[in-house]
Structure formats: structure tokens, C-alpha cells
Enzyme design. Structure first.
Site, PDB file in Angstrom:
ATOM      1  N   HIS A 120      15.367  25.031 -18.350  1.00 20.34           N
ATOM      2  CA  HIS A 120      15.305  23.618 -17.961  1.00 20.34           C
ATOM      3  C   HIS A 120      16.335  22.812 -18.746  1.00 20.34           C
ATOM      4  O   HIS A 120      15.990  22.223 -19.778  1.00 20.34           O
ATOM      5  CB  HIS A 120      13.903  23.062 -18.262  1.00 20.34           C
ATOM      6  CG  HIS A 120      12.845  23.499 -17.313  1.00 20.34           C
ATOM      7  ND1 HIS A 120      12.435  22.732 -16.244  1.00 20.34           N
ATOM      8  CD2 HIS A 120      12.126  24.637 -17.256  1.00 20.34           C
ATOM      9  CE1 HIS A 120      11.482  23.368 -15.573  1.00 20.34           C
ATOM     10  NE2 HIS A 120      11.277  24.538 -16.168  1.00 20.34           N
TER      11      HIS A 120
ATOM     12  N   CYS B 198      15.085  27.062 -12.843  1.00 16.13           N
ATOM     13  CA  CYS B 198      13.763  27.679 -12.985  1.00 16.13           C
ATOM     14  C   CYS B 198      13.151  27.998 -11.611  1.00 16.13           C
ATOM     15  O   CYS B 198      13.640  28.884 -10.924  1.00 16.13           O
ATOM     16  CB  CYS B 198      12.858  26.821 -13.859  1.00 16.13           C
ATOM     17  SG  CYS B 198      11.526  27.804 -14.566  1.00 16.13           S
TER      18      CYS B 198
ATOM     19  N   GLU C  42      17.420  19.973 -18.166  1.00 17.25           N
ATOM     20  CA  GLU C  42      17.097  18.536 -18.109  1.00 17.25           C
ATOM     21  C   GLU C  42      16.048  18.148 -19.145  1.00 17.25           C
ATOM     22  O   GLU C  42      15.789  16.963 -19.335  1.00 17.25           O
ATOM     23  CB  GLU C  42      16.627  18.173 -16.686  1.00 17.25           C
ATOM     24  CG  GLU C  42      15.193  18.535 -16.331  1.00 17.25           C
ATOM     25  CD  GLU C  42      14.953  20.036 -16.115  1.00 17.25           C
ATOM     26  OE1 GLU C  42      15.894  20.842 -16.275  1.00 17.25           O
ATOM     27  OE2 GLU C  42      13.802  20.400 -15.802  1.00 17.25           O
TER      28      GLU C  42
END
Ligand code: GLN
Length: 201
Positions: free
Chosen positions: A184, A93, A186
């Protein structure tokens, strides 16, 4: 999953992966890296820490803030040198923006690690945040992807492999050991994208 994960000792750690700890989704990346066997996650604030690492994640957050802090902490040249040594770098990002070669937003000082032109907040004008699933050829199918005021890749050079797109806009790319994505990984429970990066390192 092998049982060895629960009895992992220092001896079995084979890769040290840093997460640039200046601003943004740092702890989420560290948490996901902890799940991956044979990885030692390290929060990185200082240039000296880079020498020890096999790879570095530049997380999502605010690319303007992260770029200012990279400069203030004397990390700009050390990160470029880290990449020049062939070490892995994964920009997610805001991290994708920072790894890029060009953007129209000149307040962001780019690391210029991958030959892409970046449209910062590219999806923002249409839909600020959204979730979807992606098929990413070298990684797998139905990979959940969370986009938050995400950038997209407006142009990719001939040495860059575009790995995924949304609505015709590039959202993941690789050039050698440099990997970037607009989303993202994660923030999901699916660690395939992070594992792919760890394998590049
Ligand atoms: N829009 C942010 C930026 O360009 C990126 C958002 C994010 O990392 N989730 O800095």
C-alpha cells in the site's frame, strides 16, 4: 518543492488520475495524488468517467468485493478497453489481484491486464501484515512498503518486469503502462511509487 504547488490553477493541471471508488483504500490514494503537482485526482464510479482520464488506480481492499462491484457497475469491459488504449493502470494489493491473469481463487473475476499469476493472501498464512523497505530499481531505495493480507506474484510472463520481491516472492511488477504492487504505497508519506505511476500515464 517549487512554490507553484500552492498556486496551482486549473490551467496547470496536466494529468487526470482516477481512483476506482467502489471499495477499499480510495481516500488515501486521492489524498496522496493531491500532493502531486499537475495531477487532478478523480474518484471513479462510472464507466463514462474513464474517457477523461490519463490513468486509473485500482486500490487495495477486498478483491472479491471490488470484483463483484466492477461487474455490477458495468465497469469490466470499459476498464479493459481503457487499458487497451494504452492508458496507465496501477493495481495496489487487491488491485494487483484484479489486474492479474490467473489465480486459484475463482470467486474473483480478473481483469487480465498483466501476465502474472497471483497468490491471493499469499503472505497471509505466514504473517498477516508487516512493513518493510524496498529498493525498486527504476524508482529508488529504502521505499517504505506496508503489506496487509497481501498477495504475491507466483509467476510472471516474459513481457513482465519484476520490480521488487520479498522473501523470494514477487511484490511489484510492470508490463508497459500496467503497474501492480502487493503493498500500500498510499499508506506511507513517501510518494515516489505513486509519482512513478503518474509518469507512466
Ligand atoms: N487480501 C485482500 C484480497 O485479496 C487484499 C488485501 C488488501 O488489499 N490489503 O482481497
Amino acid at each position: 518543492m517549487p512554490n507553484s504547488q500552492s498556486v496551482m490553477t486549473k490551467k496547470s493541471v496536466s494529468k487526470k488520475i482516477g481512483v476506482l471508488n467502489l471499495q477499499g483504500a480510495v481516500s488515501e490514494h486521492l489524498t496522496m495524488l493531491k500532493r502531486i503537482e499537475q495531477v487532478e485526482p478523480i474518484a471513479v464510479k462510472q464507466a463514462e468517467q474513464l474517457a477523461d482520464l490519463d490513468g486509473l488506480i485500482i486500490p487495495g481492499g477486498e478483491s472479491t468485493a471490488i470484483s463483484r462491484l466492477i461487474r455490477q457497475n458495468g465497469l469490466l469491459e470499459p476498464i479493459k478497453q481503457f487499458a487497451a488504449q494504452g492508458k496507465g493502470i496501477f493495481g495496489t494489493c487487491a488491485g494487483l489481484v484484479l489486474c492479474g491473469m490467473e489465480t486459484k481463487h475463482h470467486e474473483v473475476e480478473l481483469l487480465k491486464l498483466i501476465d502474472i499469476q497471483v497468490e491471493r493472501n499469499g503472505f497471509g498464512r505466514q504473517i498477516a501484515s508487516f512493513e518493510t523497505t524496498l529498493d525498486i530499481a527504476p524508482i529508488g531505495t529504502d521505499i517504505p512498503a506496508v503489506f496487509i493480507r497481501a498477495p504475491y506474484i507466483a509467476r510472471a510472463g516474459e513481457n513482465v518486469t519484476l520490480l521488487a520481491s520479498v522473501n523470494g516472492h514477487g511484490v511489484m511488477a510492470q508490463q508497459g503502462h500496467i503497474l501492480v504492487c502487493s503493498f500500500h504505497p498510499e499508506l506511507t508519506q513517501d510518494d515516489r511509487v505513486i509519482r512513478y505511476f503518474v509518469n507512466l500515464c
